[in-house]
Design an enzyme around this catalytic site. Structure first.
Site, PDB file in Angstrom:
ATOM      1  CE1 TYR A 178       7.567   3.601   0.748  1.00  0.00           C
ATOM      2  CE2 TYR A 178       7.307   4.990  -1.188  1.00  0.00           C
ATOM      3  CZ  TYR A 178       7.931   3.939  -0.536  1.00  0.00           C
ATOM      4  OH  TYR A 178       8.925   3.238  -1.175  1.00  0.00           O
ATOM      5  CG  HIS A 216       8.836  -6.656   0.889  1.00  0.00           C
ATOM      6  ND1 HIS A 216       9.433  -5.500   1.345  1.00  0.00           N
ATOM      7  CD2 HIS A 216       7.712  -6.269   0.234  1.00  0.00           C
ATOM      8  CE1 HIS A 216       8.690  -4.463   0.982  1.00  0.00           C
ATOM      9  NE2 HIS A 216       7.638  -4.897   0.306  1.00  0.00           N
ATOM     10  CG  PHE A 275       8.684  -0.532  -4.132  1.00  0.00           C
ATOM     11  CD1 PHE A 275       8.990  -0.943  -2.841  1.00  0.00           C
ATOM     12  CD2 PHE A 275       8.025  -1.419  -4.974  1.00  0.00           C
ATOM     13  CE1 PHE A 275       8.662  -2.225  -2.393  1.00  0.00           C
ATOM     14  CE2 PHE A 275       7.688  -2.709  -4.541  1.00  0.00           C
ATOM     15  CZ  PHE A 275       8.016  -3.102  -3.250  1.00  0.00           C
ATOM     16  CG  ASP A 308      -0.386   0.096   2.525  1.00  0.00           C
ATOM     17  OD1 ASP A 308       0.812  -0.209   2.662  1.00  0.00           O
ATOM     18  OD2 ASP A 308      -1.091   0.474   3.467  1.00  0.00           O
TER      19      ASP A 308
END
Length: 223
Positions: free
Chosen positions: A68, A188, A79, A66
């Protein structure tokens, strides 16, 4: 909720906008804004990934979780952060892997718009978040929408690269036809998991090898 996205996406996803979950998302966001709740990203950037990467030009999908949740970070691309913002830890690790994988110089900016413009769909599974509350919109309907987006891409296109980092992203494998597309999986890039298989995954060079093999222009990962 205004749907600001490139026209070819609006056409490809037109049926999704009529689904009950989409009305549910819009109603939820409207109700929170009525309470003066701060939501990221700003309204015009919610569908930014779909604005910068036209449907016809999608080559690669990098799936995030989701947006920031801190001020001035979310820009509607997984990202990515705007120019001038400090790079979040996961993005720092992405750049470290890029340097190890292809020798790319680590950039000063964390803005990944240049990737999006080349056909990298930087898609979060959830497209909005309340300020300072990670995953606060995880259950308002966004995952149903983005699942349908992934299925649409898988069904109607061939030769895409799906980059799935972490367990949540890898749950989407069931939506992708692996006989038509390349699926790359790893841990991740978060500092909590990057050393469990993200570092050394070589996903950026693997992506370009696959694209070239299929007569598709590779991605210039330098930004």
């Amino acid at each position: 909720m205004e749907i600001k996205m490139e026209t070819s996406w609006k056409n490809a996803l037109s049926e999704l906008f009529d689904k009950p979950y989409f009305s549910q998302i819009a109603d939820h966001l409207k109700a929170e804004k009525a309470l003066n709740t701060t939501i990221y990203p700003s309204g015009g950037l919610i569908f930014n990934a779909f604005s910068l990467t036209p449907y016809e030009k999608v080559k690669v999908i990098i799936l995030g979780q989701d947006p920031y949740h801190n001020p001035n970070q979310a820009m509607g691309l997984s990202f990515s952060v705007p120019d001038g913002m400090k790079q979040p830890p996961s993005l720092v690790n992405i750049f470290k892997e890029l340097h190890k994988d292809i020798g790319m110089q680590i950039p000063s900016s964390g803005n990944l718009t240049a990737w999006a413009q080349q056909g990298v769909l930087l898609l979060n599974a959830v497209l909005t978040v309340r300020a300072n509350e990670p995953a606060s919109h995880a259950k308002i309907g966004w995952t149903k929408f983005t699942d349908d987006v992934i299925q649409t891409l898988s069904l109607h296109k061939t030769g895409l690269v799906f980059i799935l980092w972490g367990n949540l992203a890898q749950e989407k494998i069931k939506l992708i036809d692996s006989s038509k597309h390349k699926i790359l999986k790893a841990a991740h890039p978060s500092p909590f998991s990057a050393y469990n298989g993200f570092f050394g995954c070589k996903h950026f060079s693997e992506t370009n090898e696959y694209l070239v093999k299929n007569n598709i222009d590779p991605i210039d990962w330098a930004i």
